[in-house]
Design a protein around this motif. Structure first.
Motif, PDB file in Angstrom:
ATOM      1  N   PRO A  21      13.451  10.645 108.411  1.00 41.92           N
ATOM      2  CA  PRO A  21      12.090  11.190 108.264  1.00 41.92           C
ATOM      3  C   PRO A  21      11.614  11.914 109.520  1.00 41.92           C
ATOM      4  N   LEU A  22      11.956  11.390 110.689  1.00 44.73           N
ATOM      5  CA  LEU A  22      11.567  12.051 111.940  1.00 44.73           C
ATOM      6  C   LEU A  22      12.267  13.399 112.077  1.00 44.73           C
ATOM      7  N   ALA A  23      13.560  13.427 111.733  1.00 47.49           N
ATOM      8  CA  ALA A  23      14.323  14.673 111.848  1.00 47.49           C
ATOM      9  C   ALA A  23      13.742  15.745 110.935  1.00 47.49           C
ATOM     10  N   GLN A  24      13.424  15.370 109.692  1.00 39.56           N
ATOM     11  CA  GLN A  24      12.874  16.354 108.759  1.00 39.56           C
ATOM     12  C   GLN A  24      11.495  16.835 109.214  1.00 39.56           C
ATOM     13  N   ALA A  25      10.711  15.936 109.807  1.00 43.87           N
ATOM     14  CA  ALA A  25       9.396  16.341 110.313  1.00 43.87           C
ATOM     15  C   ALA A  25       9.549  17.343 111.453  1.00 43.87           C
ATOM     16  N   VAL A  26      10.488  17.105 112.344  1.00 47.94           N
ATOM     17  CA  VAL A  26      10.728  18.018 113.458  1.00 47.94           C
ATOM     18  C   VAL A  26      11.197  19.376 112.943  1.00 47.94           C
ATOM     19  N   GLU A  27      12.105  19.366 111.991  1.00 47.18           N
ATOM     20  CA  GLU A  27      12.605  20.631 111.450  1.00 47.18           C
ATOM     21  C   GLU A  27      11.497  21.414 110.750  1.00 47.18           C
ATOM     22  N   ASN A  31       3.205  13.930 109.343  1.00 48.15           N
ATOM     23  CA  ASN A  31       3.415  12.507 109.081  1.00 48.15           C
ATOM     24  C   ASN A  31       4.829  12.293 108.539  1.00 48.15           C
ATOM     25  N   PRO A  32       5.653  11.506 109.232  1.00 48.32           N
ATOM     26  CA  PRO A  32       7.015  11.256 108.738  1.00 48.32           C
ATOM     27  C   PRO A  32       7.048  10.695 107.320  1.00 48.32           C
ATOM     28  N   ARG A  88       7.464   5.005 100.623  1.00 50.47           N
ATOM     29  CA  ARG A  88       7.406   5.975 101.732  1.00 50.47           C
ATOM     30  C   ARG A  88       7.855   5.302 103.036  1.00 50.47           C
ATOM     31  N   THR A  89       9.009   4.720 103.003  1.00 57.14           N
ATOM     32  CA  THR A  89       9.521   3.894 104.102  1.00 57.14           C
ATOM     33  C   THR A  89       9.959   4.744 105.285  1.00 57.14           C
ATOM     34  N   VAL A  90       9.485   4.386 106.458  1.00 55.64           N
ATOM     35  CA  VAL A  90       9.867   5.111 107.674  1.00 55.64           C
ATOM     36  C   VAL A  90      10.496   4.184 108.716  1.00 55.64           C
TER      37      VAL A  90
END
Length: 259
Positions: free
Chosen positions: A66-72, A37-38, A47-49
């Motif tokens: 947030p998307l980049a950190q989730a992918v990493e 979850n982003p 928790r703004t996305v």
């Protein structure tokens, strides 16, 4: 095979993970699913996305960080789990109208791989900078828009997982699917089951004959007729690629002259 889902709604994927063919395949260890979850990679109170789009316009846009950190995080977890070899990151796939339309042939190709990281967008879209930096492939289900990428991802997962060896009780079920190479990309023929007569409507006689060649011929004829009626584009594609036999062409010719 492992799929990592970047999604704001992880509970949605319980259906594909726990139920039906895909659920049974998951229980048997044929594939695995991990959600990210982003919102878990944000650092503010809310928790703004998402945020307003630059240049104005309606709706909100998913933020890149947030998307980049989730992918990493997903990449690292896949590496630690042995899902990906060192230096061979899984494809990062965005469900998007920009993408190539998903097909049975694509599902077959996916079923030979080790999985992917799927990005399920929401709102008006995803910050293009994230797409440019992280996304390696975009996939579409067709020329329509959904509220988010979750349903599209579930459709993709189902189409791929059911093709894994051992996912179906009878592997021939997948071989005979519409659009499959076995059917030369055509639609499957109609199917019937008990009772033999239902509301005064009998099962076609060739299917009751027990004669395998006659049954195969009937199914091919009905496949051609069904495809010509509902998806003539598939007939043309099969013809252009040389997959229609002289017998097929005679059946199609006779049918067109009767109609």
């Amino acid at each position: 095979m492992r799929f990592d889902l970047i999604t704001l709604f992880p509970p949605m994927f319980a259906a594909v993970r726990d139920l039906g063919i895909t659920g049974r395949a998951h229980a048997h260890g044929l594939w695995s699913l991990v959600t990210w979850n982003p919102r878990d990679f944000t650092h503010d109170l809310h928790r703004t996305v998402d945020d307003r789009p630059y240049g104005g316009g309606p709706g909100m846009v998913m933020m890149a960080e947030p998307l980049a950190q989730a992918v990493e995080a997903a990449r690292l977890a896949r590496l630690e789990a042995g899902a990906d070899a060192e230096g061979a990151s899984a494809p990062v796939v965005l469900l998007s109208p920009v993408g190539h339309v998903h097909t049975q042939a694509a599902a077959q190709a996916w079923s030979q791989g080790t999985g992917a990281i799927l990005i399920c967008g929401r709102y008006e879209g995803v910050d293009q900078r994230f797409i440019d930096r992280y996304v390696t492939q975009q996939v579409s289900l067709g020329d329509f828009v959904l509220s988010g990428g979750e349903l599209g991802a579930m459709v993709l997962l189902d189409s791929v997982v059911r093709l894994l060896p051992g996912a179906l009780h009878d592997a021939e079920s997948a071989v005979q699917d519409s659009f499959s190479p076995t059917l030369d990309g055509l639609l499957d023929s109609p199917h019937y089951t008990r009772p033999e007569v239902w509301r005064e409507d009998p099962v076609p006689a060739p299917l009751l004959s027990g004669h395998h060649a006659h049954i195969a011929a009937w199914r091919r004829e009905r496949s051609l007729a069904l495809t010509a009626t509902h998806r003539p584009d598939l007939i043309e594609a099969a013809r252009d690629s040389g997959r229609l036999s002289a017998g097929d062409e005679r059946l199609l010719h006779d049918r067109s002259h009767k109609s």
